[in-house]
Scaffold this active site. Structure first.
Site, short mmCIF file in Angstrom:
data_model
loop_
_atom_site.label_atom_id
_atom_site.label_comp_id
_atom_site.label_asym_id
_atom_site.label_seq_id
_atom_site.Cartn_x
_atom_site.Cartn_y
_atom_site.Cartn_z
N GLY A 91 -17.23 -25.31 13.37
CA GLY A 91 -16.34 -26.41 13.73
C GLY A 91 -15.37 -25.99 14.81
NE ARG A 138 -15.38 -24.46 2.62
CZ ARG A 138 -14.92 -23.79 3.68
NH1 ARG A 138 -13.64 -23.81 3.97
NH2 ARG A 138 -15.76 -23.12 4.45
NE ARG A 148 -13.32 -19.85 5.23
CZ ARG A 148 -13.26 -18.71 5.92
NH1 ARG A 148 -13.34 -17.55 5.30
NH2 ARG A 148 -13.11 -18.73 7.23
CE LYS A 174 -11.02 -27.41 6.32
NZ LYS A 174 -10.51 -27.25 7.69
CG ASP A 203 -10.29 -22.00 6.22
OD1 ASP A 203 -10.57 -23.21 6.07
OD2 ASP A 203 -10.21 -21.46 7.34
#
Ligand code: S3P
Length: 426
Positions: A92, A344, A386, A340, A313
């Site tokens: 991104g 998430r 992540r 994201k 994040d």
């Protein structure tokens, strides 16, 4: 796929890879500067390699040596038209920042990315760029990539951004390099300020007041040496593991602690975690330090408001910490997590529920009633780096075995994650 088991204590010292946000910017801004920019501790993760590839396609010579990257800058007006579509991969940051640069060029270009990038919202950059007079179009008509950009002379604007997003802010400021006057961006809360710091250190005239950043056009940017600090977003996984796994003590060396990124440190302290910040340094305005964590008994907390952009994040791994903490943790104002690399919010709620946590999704966050013992489960990473690393950490403190699907997606931001984890497991 990867199998992770309940861990023995984690002990030792680790240097996490370079900061992803800063690594991207060093290549981009170095390309727009005159002279050579030398980057040390650059993150050679897939996202930053996408940025390198895009700028090479626009004629920038970028030399990858073992311990440094050399970017032979071409000046603000020195990029050349790419011969094919620019592929931003999963990134991104590449997509949104490069769009601001491309809007002001004297050539046309097209950019795209992987399946995740082609679903992420680009209306948030298309709108301000069009206000500046840019010609930018979503080729599938859904405000997502692929994007076609026809470079134009741009007008300066004062943009009131509806989201606290460093990618949106940076996109507009970069377009502002090519505008006919000073361009300002005001955010609802301050997002990471790496663009402001690095452009200033290369010679841009930039002022920051509260949540407004203003840039003057047509600066002379000069190449410099940039040492990238360790990525606090990567360090976060080891901070969490060190706090959660009994008997652990981990020293993370030279981690970036820029105040617009350090929310996780504040949350760790609010949860009662043992954390020491040692050997502070400052390079190009970016603060760094060694972080020492020891396993601690944690309690719940509330995350909301202006804190959110400073740890956006890290929320997945903070949710893991919260599941192991006593009491309730409430996360609010975090709706950005839905857009994201994956959704998430939903994925953390689903995965932690599978592991036995008492967790509930809300419109803009989650409520975690911590302290239940967790057990291993099969977790789909949804190809989100992540997510994979957050569940790897959860697995260390859960009973039994956890299987993480598509675990290799960590190569986006931390290619050596599993090796480093193994090294700390004694
Ligand atoms: C980034 C900004 C943040 C962050 C992303 C990197 C950047 O995104 O989540 O990982 O380098 O500017 P948003 O701008 O969408 O908040």
């Amino acid at each position: 796929m990867k199998f992770i088991h309940t861990a023995k204590p984690l002990k030792g010292e680790l240097s996490v890879p370079g900061d992803k946000s800063i690594s991207h910017r060093a290549v981009m801004f170095g390309s727009l500067a005159s002279g050579t920019t030398e980057i040390t501790h650059f993150l050679k993760g897939a996202d930053c390699l996408s940025t390198i590839r895009c700028f090479r396609q626009m004629g920038v010579e970028i030399e990858e040596q073992k311990d440094r990257i050399l970017v032979r800058g071409r000046g603000l007006h020195g990029l050349s038209a790419p011969s094919s579509v620019l592929d931003c991969g999963n990134s991104g940051t590449t997509t949104r920042l490069i769009s601001g640069i491309l809007a002001g060029q004297s050539f046309s270009s097209q950019l795209t990315g992987d399946a995740s990038i082609r679903k992420r919202p680009m209306g948030r950059i298309i709108r301000p760029l069009r206000q500046m007079g840019a010609s930018i179009e979503s080729l599938s008509g859904n405000d997502c990539a692929p994007l076609r950009i026809e470079g134009q002379p741009l007008h300066a604007i004062s943009y009131d951004s509806p989201v606290a997003s460093a990618q949106v802010k940076s996109c507009v400021l970069l377009a502002g390099l090519y505008a006919d006057g000073p361009t300002s961006v005001t955010e609802p809360a301050l997002s990471r300020n790496h663009t402001e710091l690095m452009l200033s250190s290369l010679g841009a005239e930039l002022t920051c007041r509260g949540t407004t950043a203003t840039i003057n056009p047509e600066p002379v940017l000069t190449g410099t040496s940039i040492h990238v600090p360790g990525d606090i977003s990567s360090a976060a996984f080891f901070l969490a593991a060190g706090l959660m796994v009994p008997g652990s003590e981990i020293l993370l060396k030279n981690v970036g602690i820029n105040p617009t990124r350090d929310g996780i440190l504040r949350v760790i302290r609010a949860m009662g975690g043992s954390l020491e910040i040692l050997n502070r340094t400052n390079s190009g305005g970016e603060e760094a330090a060694d972080l020492l964590v020891r396993s601690s008994s944690l309690h719940g907390t509330v995350l909301e408001g202006e804190l959110i952009p400073t740890l956006i994040d890290e929320i997945p791994v903070i949710a893991v910490l919260a599941a192991f903490a006593e009491g309730t943790t409430i996360i609010r104002n975090a709706e950005e997590l839905k857009v994201k690399e994956s959704n998430r919010l939903d994925i953390m709620v689903d995965g932690l529920s599978r592991m036995g946590a008492d967790i509930e999704g809300t419109d803009d966050g989650m409520i975690i009633r911590g302290g239940k013992s967790l057990h291993g489960a099969v977790i789909d990473s949804h190809l989100d780096h992540r997510i994979a690393m957050s569940f790897a950490v959860a697995a260390l403190a859960a009973d039994g075995e956890t299987e993480i699907l598509d675990a290799d997606c960590v190569n986006i931001s931390y290619p050596e994650f599993y090796r480093d984890l193994k090294m700390l497991l004694i």
